[in-house]
Each structure stands twice: as structure tokens, then as C-alpha cells.
Design a protein around this motif. Structure first.
Motif, PDB file in Angstrom:
ATOM      1  N   LYS A   1       0.854  -1.191   0.000  1.00  0.00           N
ATOM      2  CA  LYS A   1       0.000   0.000   0.000  1.00  0.00           C
ATOM      3  C   LYS A   1       0.885   1.234   0.000  1.00  0.00           C
ATOM      4  N   ARG A   2       0.711   2.083  -1.037  1.00  0.00           N
ATOM      5  CA  ARG A   2       1.534   3.284  -1.190  1.00  0.00           C
ATOM      6  C   ARG A   2       0.991   4.426  -0.309  1.00  0.00           C
ATOM      7  N   PRO A   3       1.783   5.488  -0.139  1.00  0.00           N
ATOM      8  CA  PRO A   3       1.318   6.642   0.662  1.00  0.00           C
ATOM      9  C   PRO A   3       0.038   7.272   0.124  1.00  0.00           C
ATOM     10  N   ASN A   4      -0.202   7.180  -1.187  1.00  0.00           N
ATOM     11  CA  ASN A   4      -1.411   7.762  -1.770  1.00  0.00           C
ATOM     12  C   ASN A   4      -2.632   6.857  -1.627  1.00  0.00           C
ATOM     13  N   GLY A   5      -2.466   5.684  -1.010  1.00  0.00           N
ATOM     14  CA  GLY A   5      -3.593   4.774  -0.788  1.00  0.00           C
ATOM     15  C   GLY A   5      -3.745   3.686  -1.826  1.00  0.00           C
ATOM     16  N   ASN A   6      -3.025   3.769  -2.957  1.00  0.00           N
ATOM     17  CA  ASN A   6      -3.108   2.727  -3.986  1.00  0.00           C
ATOM     18  C   ASN A   6      -2.448   1.431  -3.506  1.00  0.00           C
ATOM     19  N   GLU A   7      -3.059   0.307  -3.875  1.00  0.00           N
ATOM     20  CA  GLU A   7      -2.530  -0.992  -3.493  1.00  0.00           C
ATOM     21  C   GLU A   7      -2.064  -1.765  -4.718  1.00  0.00           C
ATOM     22  N   GLU A   8      -1.026  -2.598  -4.515  1.00  0.00           N
ATOM     23  CA  GLU A   8      -0.468  -3.392  -5.609  1.00  0.00           C
ATOM     24  C   GLU A   8      -0.034  -4.760  -5.085  1.00  0.00           C
ATOM     25  N   ILE A   9      -0.465  -5.799  -5.776  1.00  0.00           N
ATOM     26  CA  ILE A   9      -0.015  -7.150  -5.425  1.00  0.00           C
ATOM     27  C   ILE A   9       1.420  -7.307  -5.929  1.00  0.00           C
ATOM     28  N   ILE A  10       2.358  -7.547  -5.027  1.00  0.00           N
ATOM     29  CA  ILE A  10       3.766  -7.661  -5.432  1.00  0.00           C
ATOM     30  C   ILE A  10       4.268  -9.105  -5.404  1.00  0.00           C
ATOM     31  N   ASN A  11       3.492  -9.983  -4.800  1.00  0.00           N
ATOM     32  CA  ASN A  11       3.934 -11.386  -4.748  1.00  0.00           C
ATOM     33  C   ASN A  11       2.725 -12.286  -4.586  1.00  0.00           C
ATOM     34  N   ALA A  12       2.351 -12.951  -5.672  1.00  0.00           N
ATOM     35  CA  ALA A  12       1.274 -13.931  -5.599  1.00  0.00           C
ATOM     36  C   ALA A  12       1.774 -15.329  -5.982  1.00  0.00           C
ATOM     37  N   GLY A  13       2.826 -15.362  -6.782  1.00  0.00           N
ATOM     38  CA  GLY A  13       3.447 -16.645  -7.092  1.00  0.00           C
ATOM     39  C   GLY A  13       2.639 -17.567  -7.976  1.00  0.00           C
ATOM     40  N   GLY A  14       1.611 -17.075  -8.656  1.00  0.00           N
ATOM     41  CA  GLY A  14       0.798 -17.948  -9.485  1.00  0.00           C
ATOM     42  C   GLY A  14       1.010 -17.670 -10.962  1.00  0.00           C
ATOM     43  N   PRO A  15       0.289 -18.348 -11.843  1.00  0.00           N
ATOM     44  CA  PRO A  15      -0.595 -19.454 -11.446  1.00  0.00           C
ATOM     45  C   PRO A  15       0.160 -20.783 -11.404  1.00  0.00           C
ATOM     46  N   PHE A  16      -0.247 -21.651 -10.525  1.00  0.00           N
ATOM     47  CA  PHE A  16       0.309 -22.995 -10.481  1.00  0.00           C
ATOM     48  C   PHE A  16      -0.638 -23.895  -9.681  1.00  0.00           C
ATOM     49  N   THR A  17      -0.426 -25.180  -9.777  1.00  0.00           N
ATOM     50  CA  THR A  17      -1.196 -26.160  -9.006  1.00  0.00           C
ATOM     51  C   THR A  17      -0.222 -27.002  -8.198  1.00  0.00           C
ATOM     52  N   LYS A  18      -0.468 -27.097  -6.918  1.00  0.00           N
ATOM     53  CA  LYS A  18       0.351 -27.936  -6.044  1.00  0.00           C
ATOM     54  C   LYS A  18      -0.483 -29.131  -5.589  1.00  0.00           C
ATOM     55  N   GLU A  19       0.037 -30.303  -5.821  1.00  0.00           N
ATOM     56  CA  GLU A  19      -0.650 -31.543  -5.434  1.00  0.00           C
ATOM     57  C   GLU A  19       0.019 -32.107  -4.185  1.00  0.00           C
ATOM     58  N   TYR A  20      -0.777 -32.316  -3.149  1.00  0.00           N
ATOM     59  CA  TYR A  20      -0.277 -32.906  -1.912  1.00  0.00           C
ATOM     60  C   TYR A  20      -0.668 -34.388  -1.889  1.00  0.00           C
ATOM     61  N   VAL A  21       0.305 -35.250  -1.635  1.00  0.00           N
ATOM     62  CA  VAL A  21       0.052 -36.683  -1.572  1.00  0.00           C
ATOM     63  C   VAL A  21       0.567 -37.208  -0.231  1.00  0.00           C
ATOM     64  N   ILE A  22      -0.317 -37.834   0.529  1.00  0.00           N
ATOM     65  CA  ILE A  22       0.062 -38.510   1.774  1.00  0.00           C
ATOM     66  C   ILE A  22      -0.218 -39.992   1.559  1.00  0.00           C
ATOM     67  N   ALA A  23       0.826 -40.809   1.620  1.00  0.00           N
ATOM     68  CA  ALA A  23       0.718 -42.238   1.287  1.00  0.00           C
ATOM     69  C   ALA A  23       1.051 -43.084   2.499  1.00  0.00           C
ATOM     70  N   LEU A  24       0.139 -43.989   2.846  1.00  0.00           N
ATOM     71  CA  LEU A  24       0.356 -44.944   3.938  1.00  0.00           C
ATOM     72  C   LEU A  24       0.379 -46.335   3.335  1.00  0.00           C
ATOM     73  N   SER A  25       1.440 -47.104   3.633  1.00  0.00           N
ATOM     74  CA  SER A  25       1.616 -48.433   3.039  1.00  0.00           C
ATOM     75  C   SER A  25       1.648 -49.512   4.108  1.00  0.00           C
ATOM     76  N   SER A  26       0.945 -50.621   3.841  1.00  0.00           N
ATOM     77  CA  SER A  26       1.074 -51.837   4.643  1.00  0.00           C
ATOM     78  C   SER A  26       2.272 -52.619   4.126  1.00  0.00           C
ATOM     79  N   MET A  27       3.120 -53.105   5.034  1.00  0.00           N
ATOM     80  CA  MET A  27       4.325 -53.842   4.658  1.00  0.00           C
ATOM     81  C   MET A  27       4.190 -55.301   5.062  1.00  0.00           C
ATOM     82  N   SER A  28       4.832 -56.187   4.291  1.00  0.00           N
ATOM     83  CA  SER A  28       4.931 -57.576   4.721  1.00  0.00           C
ATOM     84  C   SER A  28       5.848 -57.652   5.940  1.00  0.00           C
ATOM     85  N   SER A  29       5.659 -58.682   6.756  1.00  0.00           N
ATOM     86  CA  SER A  29       6.428 -58.820   7.985  1.00  0.00           C
ATOM     87  C   SER A  29       7.928 -58.877   7.711  1.00  0.00           C
TER      88      SER A  29
END
Length: 350
Positions: free
Chosen positions: A261-289
Motif C-alpha cells: 500500500k503506497r502513501p497515496n492509498g493505492n494498493e499493488e499485489i507484489i507477490n502472488a506466485g501464481g498461477p500454479f497447481t500444487k498436489e499434496y500426496v500422503i501415502a500410507l503403506s502396509s508392509m509384509s512382515s
């Protein structure tokens, strides 16, 4: 102290250390090399195993030699299914993809070696599901990170996505698990990065309580902090939690945008980092003995290898007439996508 005295002390120390060295002749039996068979089977992939030649226990410098001229057979539930085909670097692969409940046996033979075989069973997939999810938004002033000018302000929009997953355990069944998480980054469905995340069960299991009133992470691992326990911090058995529901708590943080936000009241997005898609994967595995016992014993053996005052650990093997491990695992995955837009907006897809 004069120079002559110092020289005498150095010379005496050198002679002392030299006198302590003594070569001890090995008087044991040098055993004939055997086949080493390793394979980690899963319903997600075709059967593949690796064959190599064992090496002498005191030979630390000779590399393992892959076996390229072996005959490798795959048996499923006692019936010959196919012969595995050699690819490269000791790897033999087939066309069969294991099914849950299969009993898999691999038999291998090569000139100059005794034939080997190993069995494993493909475990059931764990019942791993979403129990709860909360999304918290915050806006904080980060002006001090950007400027000393009081006329400018910088605010940062963030959110924390808390995911709680439930593992439903069956009673009177011996089960072994490992858990992992990863982030996959996409730009218009094109993969642009992948990152494996560190998972510490002692943290994600917080909030679970045992019958004795102690947190389950203490029941599973105790309070001792040892090297091999740190190496196994995403692996556990259900020996002390048989039939219990376990809850895993994950937190995912995202910086949505930073606005100036500037002194005159104007606003500017300076960091949005897009566009992108982030995929979260949580994997639980059963193991043989056998797979579980192999991983645990190998971690213990690695940690005592350099300690001359500790008895060596025998690494688990289920290969008859040889060495190695034929293990199996089946994985359940929880996946969600976080899609971020250029202007700082986003959406979440379960």
C-alpha cells in the motif's frame, strides 16, 4: 620448554602410537559367494527383482557384482506364472502385476551358484481416510521485512490447511506400516517439480492417547533418542495399537499474496506466485512382515557398524540358500490439490 624437549615428546608419542598397531590375521572360513536376491513388490508395479553376488564380510572395497546370466521364475499362488527377463544392472522384470492376497515366490539360479528362492505375501491396503479438515486464514503486517519508510505498508495473506487422517486398524491382525508425503508442482497440468517431504510420526501422531494415558508416540518408540530410531521415524508396527483408530495430523502452509500500500492509498499485489497447481500426496503403506523386519534390522546394523563395543546385528533375510529380501507393500493415498491464481486467489480440490 626448549625445542629439544618438545622434539623428544613428539618422537615418544609417535613411537607409542606405532607400538599400539597390530595386524590380526583372519583365521575364519572364507565362504563361497552366494546369490543375493532383492525385490520390493507392490500392486502398483510389475514384478521386478535384482540379483547380485555376495562379497566377503571383510572386503569393504570390492563393489557388488550384478548377475546377468540367471534364470528367474515367478510363481503366483504356487503356479509358475512367467520367467522374468533381464534388463540391465542385475534387474529382472516380468509382465505380472501382483494382486492383494497373492503369495509370490521367486526362484533364481545362475552358473556357479546354488539356486535360491524366496516367498512373500501381498498385504491388504490400509483403510486410510479423511477424518477432518480446517482452513485458517490470516493477514499480517510484514512491512518491516520490506521497508523502513512509514508511508508504505506491506500485508501478507496466508492460510494453514490442517488435515486429519484416520487409520482404521483391524483387531487380531499383525500389521506393519510406513508413511510418506510429497508435493508435486504443476503448470497447466505439466509437471514442473516434485519434492519428498520429511514425515516424523512422533509429530503427526500427537493427540493420540494410549490406554495407559500416555501419548501413543511414546508407547511406540519410547523416549530414547537413538540413531536407528531416527532412521525409522516413519515406520511402525501395530503391536501396541492393535484394533485402535490412529489419527495423523498434517499442516500445510501457503503464502497467498503480499500487497503493498503506497502513501497515496493505492494498493499493488507484489507477490502472488501464481498461477500454479500444487498436489499434496500422503501415502500410507502396509508392509509384509519380512520387509518390516529387514528395514528395522538393517537400520540397527548400520548404526552399530562403526562401534567396536557393540555386537553386530544380523540383517533379516528370507532368501533360502542365499541372501537378501523379497518384501511387499500395498499403498493407500490421500490426495488433494491447491490451485493458486495470479491475483492471489485459489481453490482446493479433494
Amino acid at each position: 620448554m626448549n625445542k629439544k624437549s618438545i622434539f623428544c615428546i613428539i618422537l615418544l608419542c609417535a613411537l607409542l602410537f606405532c607400538a599400539c598397531e597390530k595386524e590380526i590375521e583372519f583365521k575364519g572360513d572364507v565362504k563361497k559367494p552366494v546369490l543375493v536376491l532383492n525385490g520390493y513388490l507392490t500392486p502398483d508395479e510389475n514384478v521386478t527383482v535384482h540379483l547380485s553376488k555376495s562379497r566377503f564380510v571383510m572386503d569393504d572395497h570390492t563393489p557388488y557384482v550384478s548377475i546377468e546370466n540367471a534364470s528367474v521364475e515367478l510363481y503366483v499362488n504356487g503356479v509358475l506364472k512367467e520367467k522374468l527377463v533381464y534388463g540391465n544392472e542385475g534387474n529382472y522384470a516380468g509382465q505380472y502385476r501382483p494382486r492383494i492376497g497373492d503369495e509370490i515366490e521367486v526362484r533364481a539360479s545362475a552358473p556357479g551358484f546354488e539356486a535360491v528362492k524366496a516367498k512373500t505375501g501381498i498385504p491388504q491396503a490400509p483403510v486410510f481416510e479423511l477424518a477432518d479438515s480446517t482452513l485458517t486464514h490470516t493477514v499480517k503486517d510484514v512491512s518491516s521485512q520490506f521497508t523502513d519508510d512509514p508511508g508504505y505498508t506491506f500485508k501478507q495473506w496466508e492460510h494453514v490447511n490442517k488435515i486429519r487422517l484416520r487409520l482404521k486398524e483391524e483387531k487380531n491382525e499383525e500389521n506393519f506400516y510406513f508413511i510418506k508425503a510429497e508435493h508435486n508442482l504443476y503448470d497447466k497440468d505439466k509437471s514442473i517439480g516434485k519434492e519428498l517431504q520429511k514425515v516424523e510420526l512422533s509429530k503427526v501422531l500427537k493427540g493420540n492417547i494410549s490406554d495407559t494415558g500416555n501419548p501413543l508416540e511414546e508407547v511406540l518408540w519410547g523416549e530414547e533418542d537413538s540413531g536407528y530410531k531416527r532412521q525409522l521415524e516413519n515406520i511402525f508396527s501395530d503391536a501396541l495399537v492393535n484394533g485402535r483408530e490412529l489419527f495423523f495430523n498434517f499442516e500445510y502452509y501457503e503464502n497467498l499474496k503480499t500487497v503493498m500500500k503506497r502513501p497515496n492509498g493505492n494498493e499493488e499485489i507484489i507477490n502472488a506466485g501464481g498461477p500454479f497447481t500444487k498436489e499434496y500426496v500422503i501415502a500410507l503403506s502396509s508392509m509384509s512382515s519380512d520387509y518390516y523386519q529387514f528395514v528395522v534390522s538393517a537400520a540397527k546394523a548400520y548404526n552399530v557398524d562403526e562401534n567396536p563395543f557393540v555386537e553386530p546385528v544380523q540383517v533379516r533375510t528370507n532368501v533360502e540358500n542365499g541372501l537378501g529380501i523379497l518384501g511387499a507393500y500395498t499403498t493407500s493415498r490421500f490426495v488433494f490439490r491447491f490451485e493458486k491464481y495470479t491475483e492471489g486467489g485459489y481453490s482446493i480440490q479433494w
